[in-house]
Structures are given as structure tokens and as C-alpha cells.
Design a protein around this motif. Structure first.
Motif, PDB file in Angstrom:
ATOM      1  N   ASP A 141      36.060  48.087  83.008  1.00 12.77           N
ATOM      2  CA  ASP A 141      35.040  47.116  83.426  1.00 12.77           C
ATOM      3  C   ASP A 141      34.958  45.908  82.509  1.00 12.77           C
ATOM      4  OD1 ASP A 141      34.210  48.567  85.664  1.00 12.77           O
ATOM      5  OD2 ASP A 141      33.080  49.940  84.375  1.00 12.77           O
ATOM      6  N   LEU A 142      35.970  45.656  81.723  1.00  9.34           N
ATOM      7  CA  LEU A 142      35.900  44.550  80.756  1.00  9.34           C
ATOM      8  C   LEU A 142      35.665  43.210  81.443  1.00  9.34           C
ATOM      9  CD1 LEU A 142      36.328  43.930  77.650  1.00  9.34           C
ATOM     10  CD2 LEU A 142      38.637  43.207  78.293  1.00  9.34           C
ATOM     11  N   ALA A 143      36.311  42.977  82.564  1.00  8.21           N
ATOM     12  CA  ALA A 143      36.206  41.693  83.298  1.00  8.21           C
ATOM     13  C   ALA A 143      36.256  40.502  82.348  1.00  8.21           C
ATOM     14  CB  ALA A 143      34.914  41.669  84.131  1.00  8.21           C
ATOM     15  N   PRO A 144      37.355  40.304  81.632  1.00  5.44           N
ATOM     16  CA  PRO A 144      37.414  39.212  80.656  1.00  5.44           C
ATOM     17  C   PRO A 144      37.259  37.850  81.327  1.00  5.44           C
ATOM     18  CG  PRO A 144      39.599  40.112  81.066  1.00  5.44           C
ATOM     19  CD  PRO A 144      38.636  41.023  81.755  1.00  5.44           C
ATOM     20  N   LEU A 145      36.683  36.918  80.585  1.00  9.63           N
ATOM     21  CA  LEU A 145      36.509  35.560  81.111  1.00  9.63           C
ATOM     22  C   LEU A 145      37.869  34.872  81.106  1.00  9.63           C
ATOM     23  CD1 LEU A 145      33.277  34.654  79.108  1.00  9.63           C
ATOM     24  CD2 LEU A 145      33.437  35.132  81.568  1.00  9.63           C
ATOM     25  N   LEU A 146      38.369  34.606  82.280  1.00  7.97           N
ATOM     26  CA  LEU A 146      39.681  33.941  82.398  1.00  7.97           C
ATOM     27  C   LEU A 146      39.544  32.676  83.243  1.00  7.97           C
ATOM     28  CD1 LEU A 146      41.975  37.052  83.053  1.00  7.97           C
ATOM     29  CD2 LEU A 146      41.788  35.742  80.940  1.00  7.97           C
ATOM     30  N   ASP A 147      38.329  32.104  83.236  1.00  6.03           N
ATOM     31  CA  ASP A 147      38.077  30.965  84.123  1.00  6.03           C
ATOM     32  C   ASP A 147      38.305  29.616  83.442  1.00  6.03           C
ATOM     33  OD1 ASP A 147      36.046  31.529  82.397  1.00  6.03           O
ATOM     34  OD2 ASP A 147      34.428  31.013  83.779  1.00  6.03           O
ATOM     35  N   GLY A 148      38.730  29.647  82.181  1.00  2.00           N
ATOM     36  CA  GLY A 148      38.994  28.381  81.498  1.00  2.00           C
ATOM     37  C   GLY A 148      40.441  27.950  81.683  1.00  2.00           C
ATOM     38  N   THR A 149      40.821  26.906  80.932  1.00  2.35           N
ATOM     39  CA  THR A 149      42.207  26.439  81.031  1.00  2.35           C
ATOM     40  C   THR A 149      43.051  26.872  79.830  1.00  2.35           C
ATOM     41  OG1 THR A 149      41.563  24.362  79.988  1.00  2.35           O
ATOM     42  CG2 THR A 149      41.624  24.394  82.415  1.00  2.35           C
ATOM     43  N   ALA A 150      42.378  27.313  78.745  1.00  2.00           N
ATOM     44  CA  ALA A 150      43.163  27.639  77.546  1.00  2.00           C
ATOM     45  C   ALA A 150      42.731  28.973  76.942  1.00  2.00           C
ATOM     46  CB  ALA A 150      43.026  26.538  76.507  1.00  2.00           C
ATOM     47  N   LEU A 151      43.703  29.731  76.500  1.00  2.00           N
ATOM     48  CA  LEU A 151      43.456  31.059  75.922  1.00  2.00           C
ATOM     49  C   LEU A 151      44.316  31.200  74.658  1.00  2.00           C
ATOM     50  CD1 LEU A 151      43.405  34.446  77.782  1.00  2.00           C
ATOM     51  CD2 LEU A 151      45.117  34.094  75.995  1.00  2.00           C
ATOM     52  N   ALA A 152      43.700  31.718  73.605  1.00  2.00           N
ATOM     53  CA  ALA A 152      44.440  31.902  72.353  1.00  2.00           C
ATOM     54  C   ALA A 152      44.559  33.385  72.036  1.00  2.00           C
ATOM     55  CB  ALA A 152      43.718  31.198  71.205  1.00  2.00           C
ATOM     56  N   VAL A 153      45.749  33.800  71.631  1.00  2.00           N
ATOM     57  CA  VAL A 153      45.944  35.158  71.142  1.00  2.00           C
ATOM     58  C   VAL A 153      46.209  35.062  69.643  1.00  2.00           C
ATOM     59  CG1 VAL A 153      47.324  37.257  71.279  1.00  2.00           C
ATOM     60  CG2 VAL A 153      46.895  35.913  73.343  1.00  2.00           C
ATOM     61  N   ILE A 154      45.400  35.763  68.867  1.00  2.00           N
ATOM     62  CA  ILE A 154      45.552  35.707  67.410  1.00  2.00           C
ATOM     63  C   ILE A 154      46.305  36.951  66.944  1.00  2.00           C
ATOM     64  CG2 ILE A 154      44.295  35.691  65.224  1.00  2.00           C
ATOM     65  CD1 ILE A 154      42.127  34.115  66.769  1.00  2.00           C
ATOM     66  N   GLY A 155      47.389  36.724  66.242  1.00  2.27           N
ATOM     67  CA  GLY A 155      48.210  37.850  65.784  1.00  2.27           C
ATOM     68  C   GLY A 155      49.669  37.526  65.999  1.00  2.27           C
ATOM     69  N   ASN A 156      50.531  38.074  65.176  1.00  3.35           N
ATOM     70  CA  ASN A 156      51.959  37.778  65.273  1.00  3.35           C
ATOM     71  C   ASN A 156      52.795  39.043  65.347  1.00  3.35           C
ATOM     72  OD1 ASN A 156      52.926  34.616  63.667  1.00  3.35           O
ATOM     73  ND2 ASN A 156      52.067  35.092  65.656  1.00  3.35           N
ATOM     74  N   GLY A 157      52.325  39.982  66.162  1.00  2.00           N
ATOM     75  CA  GLY A 157      53.110  41.200  66.384  1.00  2.00           C
ATOM     76  C   GLY A 157      53.477  41.291  67.857  1.00  2.00           C
ATOM     77  N   ASN A 158      54.143  42.391  68.217  1.00  5.44           N
ATOM     78  CA  ASN A 158      54.578  42.532  69.607  1.00  5.44           C
ATOM     79  C   ASN A 158      53.431  42.651  70.590  1.00  5.44           C
ATOM     80  OD1 ASN A 158      57.243  42.295  69.057  1.00  5.44           O
ATOM     81  ND2 ASN A 158      57.706  44.486  69.164  1.00  5.44           N
ATOM     82  N   VAL A 159      52.280  43.155  70.117  1.00  6.97           N
ATOM     83  CA  VAL A 159      51.149  43.264  71.047  1.00  6.97           C
ATOM     84  C   VAL A 159      50.715  41.858  71.491  1.00  6.97           C
ATOM     85  CG1 VAL A 159      48.761  44.015  71.329  1.00  6.97           C
ATOM     86  CG2 VAL A 159      50.373  45.467  70.092  1.00  6.97           C
ATOM     87  N   ALA A 160      50.709  40.907  70.540  1.00  6.51           N
ATOM     88  CA  ALA A 160      50.355  39.531  70.894  1.00  6.51           C
ATOM     89  C   ALA A 160      51.356  38.981  71.916  1.00  6.51           C
ATOM     90  CB  ALA A 160      50.333  38.662  69.637  1.00  6.51           C
ATOM     91  N   LEU A 161      52.635  39.275  71.711  1.00  9.47           N
ATOM     92  CA  LEU A 161      53.653  38.811  72.677  1.00  9.47           C
ATOM     93  C   LEU A 161      53.423  39.433  74.047  1.00  9.47           C
ATOM     94  CD1 LEU A 161      56.993  38.992  70.601  1.00  9.47           C
ATOM     95  CD2 LEU A 161      55.502  37.025  70.957  1.00  9.47           C
ATOM     96  N   ASP A 162      53.105  40.740  74.047  1.00 12.01           N
ATOM     97  CA  ASP A 162      52.835  41.419  75.331  1.00 12.01           C
ATOM     98  C   ASP A 162      51.727  40.694  76.086  1.00 12.01           C
ATOM     99  OD1 ASP A 162      54.632  43.475  74.859  1.00 12.01           O
ATOM    100  OD2 ASP A 162      53.114  44.980  74.367  1.00 12.01           O
ATOM    101  N   VAL A 163      50.645  40.391  75.361  1.00 14.82           N
ATOM    102  CA  VAL A 163      49.462  39.822  76.038  1.00 14.82           C
ATOM    103  C   VAL A 163      49.812  38.464  76.649  1.00 14.82           C
ATOM    104  CG1 VAL A 163      47.122  38.921  75.671  1.00 14.82           C
ATOM    105  CG2 VAL A 163      47.793  41.100  74.643  1.00 14.82           C
TER     106      VAL A 163
END
Ligand SMILES: Cc1cc2nc3c(=O)[nH]c(=O)nc-3n(C[C@H](O)[C@H](O)[C@H](O)COP(=O)(O)OP(=O)(O)OC[C@H]3O[C@@H](n4cnc5c(N)ncnc54)[C@H](O)[C@@H]3O)c2cc1C
Length: 445
Positions: free
Chosen positions: A134-156
Motif C-alpha cells: 500500500d505504499l502508493a509512492p508519489l510519482l506525479d512529479g517530473t523528477a525523481l532522485a535515487v540516492i545511493g551508488n549500488g546495484n539497488v539504486a540501478l535497479d530502481v
């Protein structure tokens, strides 16, 4: 009397321990207990839905769970259905393999604003983990940042950037696939405090970013050093060199006209998330590198983003009754030993690092130790094991999903995908239980 063994957690580490114990102690009775009705831990709920071949390891895990003498007790949570003391009283050996499912917080002002998510929650949401459905993340903007430099960040970023067609052969949950398709994201950022050499990307995963249909990759060539540097351990030099080559190739590409841009930013440390009702801006501070260490420069800059996903590591959830190593976020243990007869394996033992196969080598070492210590303490070998646990679970009205019942869930998920994708996961425990115990004619137990 055969040895009675409980393994808590049916992720890779727990199942590799079960496999190794089954080989060394063929007469042992092994109960693999998981709080979810579904086995396989992060192989089901963490590994990216478009990396199906990595999930093939579940075939090996199926064999482990089908071995005579081994049982799967799904939908049984230690701390809810059974206590740690009850486990210790019932089994000769208890192995805790409970993973590290809690996101490390960013720990900066604004990190609790709506629109900021940890990667365990975000990945769990698109992978159908019941805790995050039920997370329903807010994805209604134009820009999203992923913080981290591992494979999980690449996956996302890769999963978000892919089109529905590119995800067609994945098992991304329908709710997440639809939410991503409806999003209007144009700019994705992947941000690391340190440099490209220090990033813990693997080359294959990094290279995949270059093949995205609707997304250009942007790298500043000035952030790429000429060589990996003397601080890199010899065994890592090759992969770092390959990563630099891939990043150079990205940096040399002329900017295309794809609908999305993925900016890979190095040497930028998050300082604050700004916004009133929700995320509006991410404030970053430039860093410089000293022998691979990031040193703050005091120079700040802002990115207008509406969603932030932090992929900076995980902690184990404290386990009632077991000493906890707060600093490392793991169960306190000495080379796997928690107390006589009780051991830890996998991510809850050593923290969140390594791939699925790493847990196998680790498990083999631990099992050698368990068996030698079991031999030294014969007084431990007189417990009632699963029979006592079954009695307690019955008394408490627990609904236990055994391996056959899991197979029902598995079959139902594959069947409802109608061949369009590998499976359509159930994301709620109740749905899973209904599928597990469905009777012909749709009657329910
Ligand atoms: C997002 C992500 C992507 C990844 N992608 C890859 C990849 O592509 N390739 C690769 O090789 N590796 C990948 N990994 C790493 C791999 O998933 C881990 O190495 C592995 O899952 C760790 O195994 P584990 O058994 O320690 O933990 P987990 O897999 O987390 O298993 C722990 C199990 O314990 C259960 N549990 C927890 N608490 C309780 C309780 N109180 N009672 C009962 N049961 C409990 C959980 O339900 C879970 O099933 C990825 C990891 C993450 C986070």
C-alpha cells in the motif's frame, strides 16, 4: 533421536543453511519458518522484476524445501505466533536467517516528508511484498532522485525508466506497473557521495542503463578520472576499469531526444530535503575525493525533484530476546554464534552485502561449525522439535502454509498471469491464504 533444527527465514541464507545441513545431517528434521506465506525472501521481494534469470535459483531452493525431513512453515512469525524461548525449548539448533529488511534512514532534515521512500519499501512495493503493497509512492512529479551508488539504486532507476513493453516479460506487480506507466517523469537522478570508482555497481547492471528505450543517460565526462587510482584493491581493479569505460561511453553519447533523461551524478552528498506538504527540492553538497573518501567542500546546489528514493543500505529488525548490535544494525553474533545452540546467517549476521551466491559459501562455513558444536553437546539432542511447535501453533489458531500450500499459491499466481508474464503476484497475505487453501468450486477452508 534425530536432531531437531529450526531455521527462521526462507531467504537464500536460510535455504542454503538448510541445504548444507541436510547433506551433513541426513536424518535431521529441519523446519524452515517464514513470516510470509511465500518462501525465498529477497529473491521474490527484492531482486528486480525484470531480472527473471537471477530468480531461477528458486528451482534449487524448491528441491531443498522438498527434501524428506525438511518442512516449510510459512505465515509463522517469530514474535507474533511463537517466541524465541519456545523455539529454543523445542529445537536442538535454531538458525536465525531473517535478513535486513529495514531501510537505513537518510538522516537529514526533511527525510520524513511525503515523497521520500527507502528502497526496501519502494522495491517491496513494485515487487509485491505484503508489507509495502500500500505504499502508493508519489510519482506525479517530473523528477525523481535515487540516492545511493549500488546495484539497488540501478535497479530502481532502470525499472522506473523502462516502458511497459520493456517490462512485459517481468513480474512487476500490476499496481506498480500501472502507476509507473501513468507517471510523467522526465528526469531521473542517481546520486553518489563518492566518485565513479567508489560506486559499487556491477558492470552488467551499469551497462544495462545504456539500452533503455525511452531514456538517455547523462554523465559529466569531467567527473570521470583517467584511471581507477591506487586506493582500489587489486581484486576490484578490473570491474572498476570496466565501469569507467561504460561511463565514458555514456558521456560520449550525443544527447538524444528520448522522453526521459537519467543523470548520473557523483561527488554529491544529500544535505536536506525541502518542501512543505511534500518533497520539492533536494539540497546537495559537492564533495571531493581523498584516496576514495568523500570530503565535504561546503559548496551546495539544489535539484528540483518531487520524489526521493534512498538506497543507502539496510538494517536488521531487532529480534525479541536476541542481543542487537546497534552500530552495525545486525543481530549481535560472534562469527555466527548468538548463544549456545543459536546461530545467525546471511544479512542478519554480517549486514547487507553480497549476492545470492555469497550466502551459499557463508552457509557452508556456518554449518560446519553448527555440526561440530552439536557433536560436542549431546545433551541438546533430546528435544521435541516440530511436534511441539505444531501443537503450539494449533493452540494459537495459526494458519500455517506448508510447502504444498505454497505450491498452490505459486500455481495460482502463474495461472492468473495468463501467459502474459511469469506470474501476477498476490500482494496481500489474505489473498495468498485464499489461494493456498482454495478448494474445487471455490469453496474455502
Ligand atoms: C533490492 C535488492 C535487489 C537485489 N538484487 C540482487 C540480484 O539481482 N542478484 C543477487 O545475486 N543478489 C541480489 N540481492 C541480494 C540478495 O537478495 C541477498 O544476498 C539475499 O537475499 C540475502 O539473503 P537473506 O536470507 O540473508 O535475507 P532475505 O532474502 O531478506 O530473507 C530473510 C527472510 O526472513 C524472513 N523473516 C524476517 N523476519 C522474520 C521473523 N521474525 N519470523 C519469520 N521469518 C522472518 C523474511 O520474510 C525473509 O523471507 C538484492 C538485494 C536487494 C535488497
Amino acid at each position: 533421536m534425530s536432531q531437531q533444527i529450526a531455521i527462521v527465514g526462507s531467504g537464500p541464507s536460510g535455504l542454503y543453511v538448510a541445504e548444507a545441513l541436510g547433506k551433513l545431517l541426513p536424518d535431521a528434521a529441519i523446519d524452515v519458518i517464514d513470516r510470509l506465506p511465500t518462501p525465498y525472501g529477497l529473491v521474490r521481494g527484492g531482486i528486480a522484476p525484470d531480472h527473471q534469470s537471477t530468480k531461477n535459483v528458486t528451482r534449487q531452493f524448491e528441491r531443498t524445501l522438498s527434501r524428506p525431513g525438511t518442512r516449510f512453515l510459512g505465515n509463522v512469525e517469530i514474535g507474533r505466533d511463537l517466541t524465541y524461548d519456545e523455539l529454543k525449548a523445542a529445537y536442538d539448533v535454531v538458525v536465525l536467517s531473517i535478513g535486513a529488511a529495514v531501510d537505513r534512514p537518510l538522516g537529514i532534515p526533511g527525510d520524513a516528508l511525503p515523497g521520500v521512500y527507502g528502497s526496501a519499501a519502494f522495491v517491496g512495493w513494485y515487487n509485491g511484498h505484503p508489507t509495502h503493497a500500500d505504499l502508493a509512492p508519489l510519482l506525479d512529479g517530473t523528477a525523481l532522485a535515487v540516492i545511493g551508488n549500488g546495484n539497488v539504486a540501478l535497479d530502481v532507476v532502470r525499472v522506473i525508466a523502462k516502458t511497459q513493453a520493456e517490462l512485459a516479460a517481468s513480474d512487476i506487480c500490476v499496481h506498480a506497473g500501472e502507476a509507473m506507466a501513468a507517471a510523467n517523469l522526465t528526469d531521473l537522478y542517481i546520486i553518489g557521495r563518492r566518485g565513479p570508482v567508489e560506486a559499487s555497481f556491477t558492470s552488467k547492471e551499469l551497462g544495462e542503463l545504456g539500452d533503455l528505450e525511452r531514456c538517455d543517460v547523462i554523465v559529466d565526462p569531467q567527473q570521470l578520472p583517467a584511471d581507477v587510482g591506487s586506493h582500489v584493491p587489486e581484486k576490484e581493479v578490473k570491474v572498476k576499469q570496466r565501469n569507467l569505460e561504460i561511463l565514458r561511453e555514456f558521456a560520449s553519447r550525443p544527447l538524444g531526444e528520448r522522453a526521459m533523461r537519467l543523470h548520473i551524478l557523483f561527488c554529491a552528498a544529500p544535505v536536506a530535503v525541502l518542501g512543505e506538504e511534500r518533497v520539492r527540492t533536494l539540497v546537495l553538497e559537492r564533495t571531493r575525493l581523498e584516496q576514495g573518501r568523500a570530503v565535504a567542500t561546503g559548496e551546495r546546489f539544489e535539484l528540483p525533484v518531487q520524489t526521493v528514493v534512498s538506497a543507502i543500505g539496510y538494517r536488521t529488525a531487532p529480534f525479541p530476546g536476541v542481543p542487537f548490535d546497534e552500530a552495525r544494525g545486525i543481530l549481535a553474533n560472534d562469527e555466527g554464534l548468538i548463544e549456545p545452540g543459536v546461530y545467525a546467517s546471511g544479512w542478519c549476521k554480517h549486514g547487507p552485502r553480497g549476492v545470492v551466491g555469497t550466502n551459499r559459501t557463508d552457509a557452508q562455513g556456518l554449518v560446519q561449525r553448527i555440526v561440530s558444536e552439536l557433536d560436542q553437546t549431546p545433551e541438546h539432542a533430546h528435544k521435541f522439535g516440530g511436534a511441539e511447535i505444531d501443537r503450539l501453533l494449533r493452540e494459537r489458531g495459526a494458519v500455517v502454509v506448508d510447502f504444498e500450500a505454497w505450491r498452490e499459491i505459486d500455481r495460482a499466481e502463474v495461472s492468473r498471469a495468463q501467459g502474459a508474464k511469469p506470474r501476477e503476484k498476490f500482494v496481500r497475505v489474505q489473498e495468498m491464504l485464499e489461494a493456498a487453501f482454495a478448494l474445487p468450486g471455490d469453496e474455502r477452508h
